[in-house]
Motif scaffolding. Structure first.
Motif, PDB file in Angstrom:
ATOM      1  N   HIS A   1     -14.712 -82.465  79.336  1.00 16.60           N
ATOM      2  CA  HIS A   1     -15.523 -83.491  78.679  1.00 16.60           C
ATOM      3  C   HIS A   1     -16.594 -83.960  79.661  1.00 16.60           C
ATOM      4  CE1 HIS A   1     -16.642 -87.372  76.927  1.00 16.60           C
ATOM      5  NE2 HIS A   1     -16.193 -86.888  75.776  1.00 16.60           N
ATOM      6  N   PRO A   2     -17.841 -84.128  79.205  1.00 14.29           N
ATOM      7  CA  PRO A   2     -18.922 -84.461  80.144  1.00 14.29           C
ATOM      8  C   PRO A   2     -18.772 -85.807  80.836  1.00 14.29           C
ATOM      9  CG  PRO A   2     -19.672 -84.582  77.850  1.00 14.29           C
ATOM     10  CD  PRO A   2     -18.341 -83.923  77.837  1.00 14.29           C
ATOM     11  N   ARG A   3     -18.025 -86.733  80.246  1.00 15.68           N
ATOM     12  CA  ARG A   3     -17.869 -88.056  80.862  1.00 15.68           C
ATOM     13  C   ARG A   3     -16.568 -88.178  81.639  1.00 15.68           C
ATOM     14  NH1 ARG A   3     -18.876 -92.892  76.812  1.00 15.68           N
ATOM     15  NH2 ARG A   3     -18.335 -93.979  78.742  1.00 15.68           N
ATOM     16  N   THR A   4     -15.468 -87.663  81.081  1.00 12.80           N
ATOM     17  CA  THR A   4     -14.158 -87.855  81.716  1.00 12.80           C
ATOM     18  C   THR A   4     -13.749 -86.680  82.600  1.00 12.80           C
ATOM     19  OG1 THR A   4     -12.936 -86.850  79.882  1.00 12.80           O
ATOM     20  CG2 THR A   4     -13.428 -89.224  79.720  1.00 12.80           C
ATOM     21  N   GLY A   5     -14.314 -85.511  82.335  1.00 14.19           N
ATOM     22  CA  GLY A   5     -13.894 -84.313  83.062  1.00 14.19           C
ATOM     23  C   GLY A   5     -12.574 -83.743  82.586  1.00 14.19           C
ATOM     24  N   ILE A   6     -11.968 -84.365  81.570  1.00 14.71           N
ATOM     25  CA  ILE A   6     -10.679 -83.916  81.051  1.00 14.71           C
ATOM     26  C   ILE A   6     -10.885 -82.711  80.141  1.00 14.71           C
ATOM     27  CG2 ILE A   6      -8.724 -84.555  79.571  1.00 14.71           C
ATOM     28  CD1 ILE A   6      -9.105 -87.433  80.553  1.00 14.71           C
TER      29      ILE A   6
END
Length: 269
Positions: free
Chosen positions: A246-251
């Motif tokens: 995910h671009p914001r969380t990196g998850i």
């Protein structure tokens, strides 16, 4: 509400019923403080395998070890002090209040017919508060909603103060926020945990490792990024999906691509 942790290990566990292997030669391990997710399609054997972990079902062959000890060689009370379980679709017809249900988690720590001490009451109250269920303490359990019952049952497992948790679809019936709260709580208390989950994005977000079951067999194990690949999702779940951070969380995140006439899996048991 933190506690000590243990190592839970399955060694070549097989469960046969009516001549059919529901689980076949499965080996996996949850190291101290690790959250391991058990994922796979319906009928893959997740619940059957978990039942062998809390001694509701004895394996046809193989064994389950907790800190190196065979769980079937332990006294029941001793195991209950070390391992707590939240089951899937537990019946809700207890003629008890929510507080009484959570108090059942203290039973392994007390002598027969011993009442709750101040320490027990404090643990029960804290467990209810952790699940935002303190206001339900005096409510009859059988009148609670499905989500409220689930939060109370998770609170009961917390009150047990075991170092190892086995959770079969613990987010069932919970709304989105309480799903996140429940899984965050498991991570925060630092217990060793094995959790069966259907939601792969939740599994990717909260589990250190994933074990994928298909037709009773362990077909993949590793980190979410290692396991949840387009190829595996196509093979095991028969869906096309895009995966990536995910671009914001990196998850690691999975986006399933709907198909009007997707392929049907042959031979699914």
């Amino acid at each position: 509400m933190t506690r000590g942790t243990g190592t839970l290990r399955a060694e070549k566990v097989t469960v046969v019923a009516d001549g059919r292997a529901l689980v076949a030669d499965v080996s996996l391990e949850a190291a101290p403080g690790q959250v391991v997710g058990l994922v796979g399609p319906n009928g893959a054997g997740k619940s059957t395998l978990l039942r062998t972990f809390y001694r509701a079902l004895r394996p046809t062959s193989g064994r389950v070890l907790l800190d190196g000890d065979d769980i079937w060689r332990m006294p029941g009370r001793h195991l209950a002090r070390r391992l707590a379980a939240v089951l899937q679709d537990t019946t809700g017809d207890f003629e008890l209040t929510a507080y009484d249900v959570v108090a059942m988690g203290r039973t392994p720590h007390k002598r027969a017919f011993q009442g709750d001490a101040a320490t027990d009451r404090a643990i029960i109250t804290e467990a209810l508060a952790e699940l935002e269920a303190a206001h339900l303490a005096d409510a009859p359990f059988d009148r609670l909603s499905g989500g409220e019952k689930q939060r109370v049952l998770i609170a009961r497992a917390l009150a047990q103060q075991a170092g190892t948790l086995v959770l079969d679809e613990p987010t069932n019936h919970l709304d989105l926020r309480h799903q996140l709260d429940a899984l965050q709580l498991v991570r925060r208390i630092g217990a060793t945990a094995v959790i069966a989950l259907h939601d792969l994005n939740l599994a990717a977000a909260y589990c250190d490792r994933l074990c994928v079951l298909d037709c009773g067999r362990l077909v993949a194990t590793g980190t979410p990024a290692q396991v949840l690949t387009p190829a595996l999702l196509a093979d095991v779940y028969r869906v096309q999906a895009e995966v990536g951070a995910h671009p914001r969380t990196g998850i690691h995140q999975i986006t399933v691509l709907p198909e009007r006439d997707g392929p049907r899996r042959k031979g699914r048991r």
